[in-house]
Write a protein that holds these residues in place. Sequence first.
Motif, mmCIF file in Angstrom:
data_model
loop_
_atom_site.group_PDB
_atom_site.id
_atom_site.type_symbol
_atom_site.label_atom_id
_atom_site.label_comp_id
_atom_site.label_asym_id
_atom_site.label_seq_id
_atom_site.Cartn_x
_atom_site.Cartn_y
_atom_site.Cartn_z
ATOM 1 N N LEU A 19 0.633 -1.182 0.083
ATOM 2 C CA LEU A 19 0.138 -0.092 -0.128
ATOM 3 C C LEU A 19 0.763 1.040 -0.131
ATOM 4 N N LEU A 46 -5.496 1.978 6.384
ATOM 5 C CA LEU A 46 -6.216 2.537 5.112
ATOM 6 C C LEU A 46 -7.008 3.549 5.941
ATOM 7 N N MET A 49 -5.485 6.342 7.488
ATOM 8 C CA MET A 49 -4.889 7.449 6.479
ATOM 9 C C MET A 49 -6.054 8.209 5.853
ATOM 10 N N ASN A 50 -7.390 7.810 6.257
ATOM 11 C CA ASN A 50 -8.509 8.532 5.722
ATOM 12 C C ASN A 50 -8.934 8.094 4.249
ATOM 13 N N LYS A 51 -8.593 6.685 3.816
ATOM 14 C CA LYS A 51 -8.819 6.290 2.431
ATOM 15 C C LYS A 51 -10.284 5.596 2.472
ATOM 16 N N LYS A 52 -10.742 5.903 1.254
ATOM 17 C CA LYS A 52 -12.025 5.056 1.011
ATOM 18 C C LYS A 52 -11.707 3.677 0.422
ATOM 19 N N VAL A 53 -12.409 2.677 1.210
ATOM 20 C CA VAL A 53 -12.235 1.546 0.646
ATOM 21 C C VAL A 53 -13.528 0.658 0.204
ATOM 22 N N SER A 92 -16.378 5.060 4.974
ATOM 23 C CA SER A 92 -15.010 4.892 4.767
ATOM 24 C C SER A 92 -14.555 3.365 3.959
ATOM 25 N N ASP A 109 -10.297 4.756 -3.066
ATOM 26 C CA ASP A 109 -8.503 4.691 -2.960
ATOM 27 C C ASP A 109 -8.238 3.279 -3.067
ATOM 28 N N VAL A 110 -8.774 2.321 -2.725
ATOM 29 C CA VAL A 110 -8.440 1.008 -2.725
ATOM 30 C C VAL A 110 -9.634 0.279 -2.927
#
Length: 121
Positions: A19, A46, A49-53, A92, A109-110
């Motif tokens: 990642l 993730l 890190m405030n990532k959207k999955v 998220s 993001d992922v």
Amino acid sequence: MIYLHEDKLKVNKRIIDFLNTKKAYLNIVSIPYNSSVVFLEALLYLFNMNKKVLYITNENEKDIQIINILKANSQFKDYACYRGSDNFGEYSLVITNSYNSSYLDRKFDVVIYDDIRSFPE
């Protein structure tokens, strides 16, 4: 709290290391009906890190293992199961099946396509 075997700890570390690269794809091969626990640390990383999955799984919605793993091992609650509704909020973590995933009109993001607990369609 889940205690991971050394092999699963190594997989967790490798996923997190991946990642942090600029590479676009990671393929994890496992025997069918293994555990989704290998994604736990990566997901928590993730979310920090405030990532959207987007998490795609074809498990029965009542038995989605990653939800149970998150509930048992974290305080994370910012997730929802997408069933094809047009009126769907920002989360998220969005969990859906492969069919409904094509109807999501949002950027992530992922994307994790988890066939660990089933045979691929």
